[in-house]
Design a protein around this motif. Structure first.
Motif, mmCIF file in Angstrom:
data_model
loop_
_atom_site.group_PDB
_atom_site.id
_atom_site.type_symbol
_atom_site.label_atom_id
_atom_site.label_comp_id
_atom_site.label_asym_id
_atom_site.label_seq_id
_atom_site.Cartn_x
_atom_site.Cartn_y
_atom_site.Cartn_z
ATOM 1 N N SER A 1 -0.970 29.480 -58.333
ATOM 2 C CA SER A 1 -1.944 29.728 -59.415
ATOM 3 C C SER A 1 -1.699 28.766 -60.574
ATOM 4 O O SER A 1 -2.619 28.362 -61.273
ATOM 5 N N ARG B 1 3.839 31.414 -62.170
ATOM 6 C CA ARG B 1 3.127 30.993 -60.951
ATOM 7 C C ARG B 1 3.099 32.122 -59.915
ATOM 8 O O ARG B 1 4.046 32.896 -59.829
ATOM 9 N N LEU C 1 -0.929 27.998 -51.806
ATOM 10 C CA LEU C 1 -1.288 27.408 -53.100
ATOM 11 C C LEU C 1 -0.650 28.193 -54.235
ATOM 12 O O LEU C 1 -0.312 29.379 -54.071
ATOM 13 N N GLU D 1 -11.343 30.386 -55.134
ATOM 14 C CA GLU D 1 -10.598 30.484 -56.402
ATOM 15 C C GLU D 1 -9.831 29.181 -56.590
ATOM 16 O O GLU D 1 -9.226 28.680 -55.619
ATOM 17 N N VAL E 1 -5.826 33.673 -51.289
ATOM 18 C CA VAL E 1 -6.732 32.957 -52.197
ATOM 19 C C VAL E 1 -8.136 33.572 -52.132
ATOM 20 O O VAL E 1 -8.606 33.961 -51.057
ATOM 21 N N MET F 1 -6.806 27.095 -57.573
ATOM 22 C CA MET F 1 -5.364 27.315 -57.764
ATOM 23 C C MET F 1 -4.798 26.060 -58.440
ATOM 24 O O MET F 1 -4.533 25.036 -57.793
ATOM 25 N N LYS G 1 -0.164 31.979 -53.055
ATOM 26 C CA LYS G 1 -1.142 32.680 -52.224
ATOM 27 C C LYS G 1 -1.368 31.897 -50.933
ATOM 28 O O LYS G 1 -1.306 30.664 -50.934
#
Ligand SMILES: C[C@@H](Oc1cc(-c2cccc(S(C)(=O)=O)c2)cnc1N)c1cc(F)ccc1N1NC=CN1
Length: 337
Positions: free
Chosen positions: A184, A190, A182, A123, A106, A125, A193
């Motif tokens: 995206s 998907r 997590l 970021e 991430v 998610m 990460k």
């Protein structure tokens, strides 16, 4: 995650105990390592979750590079009245994350500091955490699940690639678990990460266990040498990854159902292991078991694991069928025959 602490201590005020964010820090020194984001660029919107370390919010970051619209971000907030320990962990995570760059880790965007609180920007998610996602994939009645075995393997391959990057850079995560991964998005594109590199992440306190008064440790994700002797190596993460495989293929069960952390330590130390999940093939199960070899050196490394999972995924397109009850019964019947 092991990190030499002396890289961080300059940021911390000498005094122990509770202290507000002292303006005495040499923040210019931090800017070289970590991107400092002006507070007025951040809009906090809604809370995503609450943990012992602080709270996590959904927010927007303005004026990001060539973006016309503000960037959605996740904001990990550390209240001003926090302990020296929490502040240290906050900076360790920030310094560490700012060094990691990989599609399956991430993204860390920077920190924002004012006299009241510390923000760590990540970021966003949108798919949420991996454990919640696979639990949402469980069958209800005869409606096919929204994922196939192929999709489940994809998620595991993504996480394995992230772990391979950590292994290559000699980072030890020490808390590899589905709750700390997590997505995206929830849709078919998907990407999974690895996230949450904090030293103690009791976001899900129940999974952490205070061993003889020491720090909270996620026993059910740890190998014997870690929970008995406190030895952490990249092979600790390999064991945890094996547990993630089991979590994904049981669609989010808690490992060692019905066993307390103490019972798990005894059970595992005597060679006891998790059973094969219904959904998973014999070859995927034997990969899990290899991650749980007693001796760390007998466990595969993440390069082997990634290659093995990709091979398993290639072996049969049949895996692309979405999971349904009759598929489970068909597999089961075959097993009976
Ligand atoms: C720190 C936090 O980071 C994030 C959470 C979510 C995120 C997590 C869950 C749900 C949603 S959502 C889809 O409702 O926006 C977004 C999305 N992006 C993040 N960068 C986090 C990282 C992890 F590795 C595991 C759990 C969490 N948290 N912390 C508090 C709750 N989860």
């Amino acid at each position: 995650t092991c990190y030499d602490n002396d890289t961080v201590t300059p940021f911390l005020s000498g005094s122990g105990g509770v202290s507000s964010i002292s303006p005495l820090y040499d923040w210019s020194q931090i800017n070289d390592i970590i991107h400092i984001i002006p507070r007025n660029k951040i809009t906090v919107q809604r809370m995503i979750g609450k943990g012992a370390f602080g709270e996590v919010y959904y927010g927007l970051l303005a004026d990001v590079a060539r973006l016309q619209t503000p960037l959605p971000v996740a904001i990990k907030m550390l209240p001003s009245l926090c302990s020296e320990q929490s502040k240290s962990e906050f900076f360790v995570e920030a310094v560490l994350l700012s060094k990691l760059r990989h599609p399956n880790i991430v993204k860390f965007l920077g920190i924002s500091i004012d006299e009241n609180s510390l923000y760590l920007l990540l970021e966003l998610m949108e798919g949420g955490d991996l454990k919640s996602f696979v639990r949402e994939c469980r069958l209800n009645g005869d409606v096919p699940s929204k994922v196939s075995i192929y999709d489940l393997l994809n998620l595991c391959i993504d996480v394995a690639k992230g772990c391979e990057y950590l292994e290559q850079n000699r980072f030890i995560h020490r808390d590899i678990a589905a709750r700390n991964c997590l997505l995206s998005e929830k849709g078919p594109n998907r990407v999974a990460k690895i996230a949450d590199f904090g030293m103690t992440k009791n976001v899900f306190r129940t999974n952490y266990y205070r061993k003889n008064g020491k720090a909270m440790v996620p026993v059910k994700w740890m190998p014997p040498e870690a929970f008995h002797d406190g030895v952490f190596t990249t092979k600790t993460d390999v064991w945890g990854f094996g547990i993630i495989l089991w979590e994904v293929f049981t669609l989010g069960r808690i490992p060692y159902p019905g066993k307390s952390n103490n019972e798990v330590m005894t059970f595992v130390a005597k060679g006891g292991r998790l059973d094969k999940p219904d959904q998973c093939s014999q070859e995927t199960y034997s990969l899990m078991c290899n991650c749980w070899m007693n001796k760390p050196e007998d466990r595969p490394n993440f390069r082997n694991i990634t290659e093995e999972l990709i091979q398993i995924q290639k072996n049969s397109d049949l895996l692309k069928e979405r999971i349904t009850n009759e598929k489970i019964s068909r597999d089961y019947n075959v097993a009976e025959i």
